[in-house]
Design a protein around this motif. Structure first.
Motif, PDB file in Angstrom:
ATOM      1  N   GLY A  13       0.489   5.475  13.878  1.00 32.45           N
ATOM      2  CA  GLY A  13      -0.756   6.005  14.448  1.00 32.45           C
ATOM      3  C   GLY A  13      -1.793   4.967  14.814  1.00 32.45           C
ATOM      4  O   GLY A  13      -2.431   5.069  15.865  1.00 32.45           O
ATOM      5  N   SER A  14      -1.973   3.938  13.969  1.00 30.94           N
ATOM      6  CA  SER A  14      -3.052   2.987  14.255  1.00 30.94           C
ATOM      7  C   SER A  14      -2.752   2.212  15.539  1.00 30.94           C
ATOM      8  O   SER A  14      -3.644   1.981  16.360  1.00 30.94           O
ATOM      9  N   HIS A 119      -7.908   2.898   9.427  1.00 34.43           N
ATOM     10  CA  HIS A 119      -7.030   3.982   9.884  1.00 34.43           C
ATOM     11  C   HIS A 119      -6.487   4.862   8.770  1.00 34.43           C
ATOM     12  O   HIS A 119      -6.144   6.016   9.013  1.00 34.43           O
ATOM     13  N   THR A 121      -3.989   4.081   5.341  1.00 37.30           N
ATOM     14  CA  THR A 121      -3.449   3.428   4.143  1.00 37.30           C
ATOM     15  C   THR A 121      -4.016   2.021   3.948  1.00 37.30           C
ATOM     16  O   THR A 121      -3.863   1.459   2.867  1.00 37.30           O
ATOM     17  N   ASN A 172      -9.981  10.217  16.217  1.00 40.73           N
ATOM     18  CA  ASN A 172      -8.925   9.892  17.181  1.00 40.73           C
ATOM     19  C   ASN A 172      -8.972  10.852  18.356  1.00 40.73           C
ATOM     20  O   ASN A 172      -9.579  11.923  18.272  1.00 40.73           O
ATOM     21  N   ARG A 206       7.505   7.374   6.060  1.00 40.15           N
ATOM     22  CA  ARG A 206       7.180   6.660   4.820  1.00 40.15           C
ATOM     23  C   ARG A 206       6.994   7.690   3.717  1.00 40.15           C
ATOM     24  O   ARG A 206       6.799   8.883   3.988  1.00 40.15           O
ATOM     25  N   GLU A 280      -3.359  11.802   4.388  1.00 37.93           N
ATOM     26  CA  GLU A 280      -3.364  11.600   5.842  1.00 37.93           C
ATOM     27  C   GLU A 280      -4.830  11.456   6.220  1.00 37.93           C
ATOM     28  O   GLU A 280      -5.608  12.389   6.064  1.00 37.93           O
ATOM     29  N   SER A 281      -5.208  10.295   6.701  1.00 39.28           N
ATOM     30  CA  SER A 281      -6.640  10.103   6.976  1.00 39.28           C
ATOM     31  C   SER A 281      -7.095  10.993   8.124  1.00 39.28           C
ATOM     32  O   SER A 281      -8.240  11.432   8.173  1.00 39.28           O
ATOM     33  N   PHE A 282      -6.188  11.246   9.054  1.00 41.03           N
ATOM     34  CA  PHE A 282      -6.545  12.055  10.225  1.00 41.03           C
ATOM     35  C   PHE A 282      -5.374  12.976  10.627  1.00 41.03           C
ATOM     36  O   PHE A 282      -5.515  14.186  10.637  1.00 41.03           O
ATOM     37  N   GLY A 283      -4.253  12.369  10.980  1.00 42.78           N
ATOM     38  CA  GLY A 283      -3.092  13.162  11.401  1.00 42.78           C
ATOM     39  C   GLY A 283      -2.982  13.234  12.914  1.00 42.78           C
ATOM     40  O   GLY A 283      -2.931  14.325  13.502  1.00 42.78           O
ATOM     41  N   LEU A 284      -2.915  12.058  13.540  1.00 36.65           N
ATOM     42  CA  LEU A 284      -2.847  12.011  15.005  1.00 36.65           C
ATOM     43  C   LEU A 284      -1.653  12.795  15.548  1.00 36.65           C
ATOM     44  O   LEU A 284      -1.757  13.463  16.585  1.00 36.65           O
TER      45      LEU A 284
HETATM   46  O1  GMT Z   1      -2.617   4.147   7.508  1.00 37.30           O
HETATM   47  C1  GMT Z   1      -1.452   4.288   7.854  1.00 37.30           C
HETATM   48  O2  GMT Z   1      -0.600   4.883   7.231  1.00 37.30           O
HETATM   49  C2  GMT Z   1      -1.052   3.653   9.099  1.00 37.30           C
HETATM   50  C3  GMT Z   1      -1.432   4.398  10.257  1.00 37.30           C
HETATM   51  C4  GMT Z   1      -0.283   4.148  11.142  1.00 37.30           C
HETATM   52  O3  GMT Z   1      -0.272   3.093  11.755  1.00 37.30           O
HETATM   53  O4  GMT Z   1       0.614   4.985  11.135  1.00 37.30           O
HETATM   54  O5  GMT Z   1      -1.644   5.816  10.124  1.00 37.30           O
HETATM   55  C5  GMT Z   1      -2.966   6.215   9.893  1.00 37.30           C
HETATM   56  O6  GMT Z   1      -3.658   6.110  11.108  1.00 37.30           O
HETATM   57  C6  GMT Z   1      -3.482   7.169  12.044  1.00 37.30           C
HETATM   58  C7  GMT Z   1      -4.305   6.852  13.284  1.00 37.30           C
HETATM   59  O7  GMT Z   1      -5.653   6.721  12.981  1.00 37.30           O
HETATM   60  C8  GMT Z   1      -3.868   8.486  11.419  1.00 37.30           C
HETATM   61  O8  GMT Z   1      -3.722   9.542  12.333  1.00 37.30           O
HETATM   62  C9  GMT Z   1      -2.963   8.733  10.197  1.00 37.30           C
HETATM   63  O9  GMT Z   1      -3.395   9.912   9.565  1.00 37.30           O
HETATM   64  C10 GMT Z   1      -3.068   7.571   9.225  1.00 37.30           C
HETATM   65  N1  GMT Z   1      -2.035   7.717   8.193  1.00 37.30           N
HETATM   66  C11 GMT Z   1      -2.343   7.973   6.918  1.00 37.30           C
HETATM   67  O10 GMT Z   1      -3.461   8.087   6.504  1.00 37.30           O
HETATM   68  C12 GMT Z   1      -1.181   8.118   6.004  1.00 37.30           C
END
Ligand code: GMT
Length: 374
Positions: A13-14, A119, A121, A172, A206, A280-284
């Motif tokens: 997602g990031s 983003h 994690t 997002n 993951r 899940e911080s957002f869930g794109l």
């Molecule tokens: O934080 C991560 O796990 C990495 C990141 C990614 O690169 O997949 O995902 C996060 O960022 C996305 C975009 O902002 C969010 O939509 C996801 O919810 C977020 N993942 C988590 O929080 C697990």
């Protein structure tokens, strides 16, 4: 503006947000320079105003772990100086914010300002681990600007790191190409086609995604409904999930498609989106599915309730409650008018709240504010 963007180029997602943002800004006439170790996933075609600078990581027999963060900082200096960038925007704090800090130190404090977008994690899982916590806190504090993709993540950052920065929440957004399909037609074609209902999950598999929960969910649904689950993506939990499917004899109903470049095409022939994440911080991925007119059944973890509204655009349930998860899916797919109402709401919410015309200017205004020190 001349903007430098650093992100992970991999399936996640990031990187998707960073890339879609860069593409959109380039289309608006800004000059965008991506600085990463590989061409970002989704930056597949040539676009005017977009440039890519690959970070070379020198291998040397002494290095068991080549110092990527240093090579990245060095490349940032090079690109800032030679392309005369106005701002650096790094996505995912580890190690990008630290590299940007180092680059700025090398060039002198007034040389460039950098913005860190948090983003997920990088704060909730890896960033809060004792082995990274202090350097993440330091890098956030040293950023000229900090944004978070949800209110939840903003709060978590304050709670975990006790930083005093103003953290701006910029949600997002849905990339424009997710709107192109004629969803009403697609929906009628798909829902119940061949007497089958297509459920779809997309992630990088993951542990935090809890994909294995979906086996139990399917086990509960299969005896009652003609359902098929499409698993899109790949990652560490895939083998365990495949193994479980084999043991339970569910392989005819759960298909692994692997990584897909154009997920909107898979979504266009799906009926419902599933996201059983632990956090899940957002869930794109859920937002992109909603934009394609799919109701979402997700957990209520983290920032998901800021995206998926329980009972309106789908359902949200407690983490790990697979019985409730299956029950909500059953409720949706056994009531066609209800299904279509949720589908319309999902698409409407994605459009009204998270379209690029609304979100991208928030980043541009934020850049201006940070550049001018306002
Ligand atoms: O934080 C991560 O796990 C990495 C990141 C990614 O690169 O997949 O995902 C996060 O960022 C996305 C975009 O902002 C969010 O939509 C996801 O919810 C977020 N993942 C988590 O929080 C697990």
């Amino acid at each position: 503006m001349k903007i430098g963007i650093t992100c992970y180029p991999t399936y996640g997602g990031s990187g998707v947000v960073a890339t879609e943002l860069g593409i959109k800004m380039a289309a608006l006439g800004h000059e965008v320079h991506f600085i990463a170790y590989a061409l970002p996933y989704r930056l597949e075609s040539f676009t005017t105003n977009l440039f890519f600078h690959e970070v070379d990581v020198l291998q040397y027999p002494l290095f068991e772990y080549p110092p990527y963060s240093l090579s990245l900082a060095h490349k940032m200096v090079d690109v800032v100086e030679h392309e005369k960038l106005d701002i650096l925007h790094v996505h995912y704090a580890i190690p990008h914010a630290t590299s940007a800090y180092l680059a700025r130190e090398i060039m002198g404090n007034d040389s460039i300002k950098f913005i860190t977008t948090l983003h997920g994690t990088d704060i909730t899982l890896i960033g809060s681990d004792p082995s990274y916590l202090k350097i993440v806190k330091f890098s956030i504090e040293k950023s000229n600007g900090v944004t978070a993709v949800s209110r939840y993540l903003q709060e978590e950052t304050y709670k975990t790191f006790q930083v005093e920065n103003d953290i701006e929440v910029i949600h997002n957004f849905v990339p424009d190409r997710f709107w192109i399909n004629n969803k009403e037609l697609t929906r009628q074609r798909c829902f119940g086609q061949n007497n089958e209902i297509i459920l779809t999950h997309i992630s990088n598999f993951r542990a935090v995604k809890r994909v294995v929960d979906l086996v139990d969910v399917m086990d509960r649904l299969i005896p009652r409904f003609p359902v098929r689950l499409l698993m899109v993506g790949d990652g560490p939990e895939r083998s365990r999930m495949e193994q479980l499917c084999r043991e339970k004899g569910l392989c005819d109903h759960i298909q692994f498609l692997g990584k897909q470049q154009n997920v909107e095409q898979v979504l266009a022939c799906s009926d419902l989106f599933l996201l059983p994440s632990e956090d899940e911080s957002f869930g794109l991925a859920a937002l992109e599915a909603m934009a394609c007119g799919l109701p979402a059944v997700t957990t209520n973890a983290g920032g998901l309730p800021e995206v998926n509204i329980d009972g309106e655009t789908g359902f949200t349930v407690d983490v790990g409650d697979t019985a409730a998860f299956a029950d909500r899916i059953a409720r949706i797919i056994s009531d066609r008018p209800f299904y279509f109402r949720l589908a319309r709401n999902a698409r409407k919410r994605a459009y009204n709240e998270f379209n690029s015309e609304k979100i991208v200017p928030q980043y541009l205004n934020y850049y201006e504010k940070i550049i001018t020190g306002g």
